[in-house]
Design an enzyme around this catalytic site. Structure first.
Site, PDB file in Angstrom:
ATOM      1  N   TYR A 299      -1.537  -7.182   0.478  1.00  0.00           N
ATOM      2  CA  TYR A 299      -1.291  -6.447  -0.765  1.00  0.00           C
ATOM      3  C   TYR A 299      -0.169  -7.117  -1.553  1.00  0.00           C
ATOM      4  CZ  TYR A 299       2.342  -4.523   2.317  1.00  0.00           C
ATOM      5  OH  TYR A 299       3.379  -4.394   3.210  1.00  0.00           O
TER       6      TYR A 299
ATOM      7  N   VAL B  40      -3.083   1.573   6.011  1.00  0.00           N
ATOM      8  CA  VAL B  40      -3.090   2.886   5.372  1.00  0.00           C
ATOM      9  C   VAL B  40      -2.280   2.783   4.095  1.00  0.00           C
ATOM     10  CG1 VAL B  40      -1.099   3.674   6.734  1.00  0.00           C
ATOM     11  CG2 VAL B  40      -2.603   5.354   5.659  1.00  0.00           C
TER      12      VAL B  40
ATOM     13  N   TYR C  65      20.936  -1.748   5.362  1.00  0.00           N
ATOM     14  CA  TYR C  65      20.847  -1.126   6.686  1.00  0.00           C
ATOM     15  C   TYR C  65      22.150  -0.429   7.063  1.00  0.00           C
ATOM     16  CZ  TYR C  65      16.276  -3.084   7.697  1.00  0.00           C
ATOM     17  OH  TYR C  65      14.922  -3.367   7.679  1.00  0.00           O
TER      18      TYR C  65
ATOM     19  N   GLU D 174      12.276  -9.722   8.603  1.00  0.00           N
ATOM     20  CA  GLU D 174      12.239  -9.748   7.143  1.00  0.00           C
ATOM     21  C   GLU D 174      12.762 -11.069   6.596  1.00  0.00           C
ATOM     22  OE1 GLU D 174      14.340  -6.126   6.195  1.00  0.00           O
ATOM     23  OE2 GLU D 174      12.837  -4.964   7.311  1.00  0.00           O
TER      24      GLU D 174
END
Length: 392
Positions: free
Chosen positions: A193, A384, A98, A140
């Site tokens: 996923y 998506v 970051y 995260e």
């Protein structure tokens, strides 16, 4: 959240920055990859960089985050942050990166906007960036801890052995894999996923996400559509055989089937039915009595992956119905409906929770149809494939 002083500056400069961000992001990525070429080689999706979609997604997320801070200063856009965080963890973004992004992003902003970036403006946008970055770092970290607790080691990548592979259609192949170390499967939820990392012919390591496509006995099952020019999908189709080893990250994704007893609508187009098949498989395995409406759109019968799964799983459920739309149905097989998905011809039960997956135009069209049918916006969830351009 955003300080009052910075909020005033952001509100005044957001139109200017928003208008220029299409110029800022290419400069940012050029600077980033010049300084850190390994990021493009081994982390970022080279295909999405080449076609510009990743740059559009970055621009959209920054502008959307700043806009949300101005519109709702006491709230954080957690839904957007969760989606980004899942993607970041799935490819191995680290906290230290970051600061690297900040360095090159703000240098690009100064290059494009020049003297308009006064110390006051720079400080305000710096505050926005670190609000977003620190929130993502926290989310995260939690996701990584959950993955480790769910059966995966602390390291992101784990070798899996291909148990079998089989063709769904000419363009879609399903792979069934088990942990090569013989350990337990990681925890997963229907709709999530896995990231797959492969080494390509030029030595680059490229990462792609593929939805889990249903249950398998002590194994993970994911399905891959060969994309035109797709580096990783082509590699998997051509080179990953039974007995081979492939690296996977633990299952992730913020869109997954929620528990409950209310009606569910699963809407997909093309290969977007991969996570929907996993959700339907979960419901059938659980013997769900929920009202379930599956809606799928495809080009024709031959391109329709999981066609048999849809029929068989729907038949196992006591209160389920499936509707299939084909744009150009083949004459030798009867088509239930011809054309694009049209929910006005389908009964949408009151209190429905909807899950959508497919190309962005499909998602936008079906979402509008669901809203018109009385489904609450909060009850419409979408996935998506590739960079999320919904915000652009």
């Amino acid at each position: 959240m955003l300080s009052a002083k910075s909020a005033e500056v952001i509100e005044a400069t957001l139109p200017v920055v928003g208008a220029a961000i299409g110029d800022i992001t290419p400069r940012f990525y050029d600077r980033l990859f010049a300084a850190h070429p390994a990021l493009l080689r081994d982390l970022f999706n080279r295909g999405n960089q080449a076609n510009g979609t990743q740059r559009e997604a970055l621009a959209g997320s920054i502008a959307a985050f700043a806009t949300a801070l101005i519109a709702h200063p006491d709230q954080r856009p957690d839904a957007m942050l969760a989606r980004i965080a899942h993607k970041h963890v799935s490819v191995g973004i680290t906290d230290a990166q970051y600061a690297i992004v900040h360095e090159h992003l703000f240098a690009a902003i100064v290059e494009v906007l020049g003297e308009a970036v006064t110390p006051e403006v720079a400080a305000a946008w710096d505050e926005v960036y670190w609000l977003m970055a620190n929130a993502l770092i926290a989310v995260e970290g939690r996701l990584r801890a959950e993955a480790a607790a769910g059966g995966d080691p602390a390291g992101l990548w784990r070798p899996y052995t291909v148990v079998t592979r089989y063709q769904e259609t000419e363009a879609v192949t399903t792979f069934v894999v088990r942990p090569a170390d013989g350990g337990p499967l990681p925890a997963s939820r229907p709709g999530q996923y896995v990231s797959v990392r492969v080494e390509l012919a030029d030595g680059a390591h490229q990462i792609r996400q593929y939805s889990l496509s249903g249950g398998a006995d002590g194994a993970l099952r994911f399905s891959v559509k060969r994309e035109p020019g797709g580096e990783v999908s082509g590699h998997l189709h051509d080179h990953l055989r039974t007995g081979d080893t492939v690296e996977l990250a633990p299952p992730l994704g913020d869109v997954s089937l929620a528990e409950g007893d209310g009606p569910v609508l699963l809407a997909s187009a093309g290969i977007g039915n991969t996570p929907m098949t996993a959700m339907l498989d979960h419901l059938a395995t659980a013997g769900s009595t929920r009202r379930i409406v599956s809606v799928h759109g495809d080009r024709d019968q031959l391109s329709h992956a999981f066609r048999a799964d849809l029929e068989q799983l729907t038949a196992k459920l006591p209160d389920a119905v499936a509707h299939v739309f084909y744009e150009r149905p083949l004459g030798e097989w009867p088509a239930e409906r011809t054309g694009l998905v049209d929910l006005s011809t389908i009964e949408v039960p009151a209190g429905t929770t909807a899950y959508l997956c497919g190309p962005l135009p499909f998602l936008k069209s079906v979402r509008e149809q669901l809203l018109a049918a009385g489904v609450r916006a909060a009850d419409i969830h979408y996935e998506v494939f590739g960079p999320d351009l919904w915000l652009v």
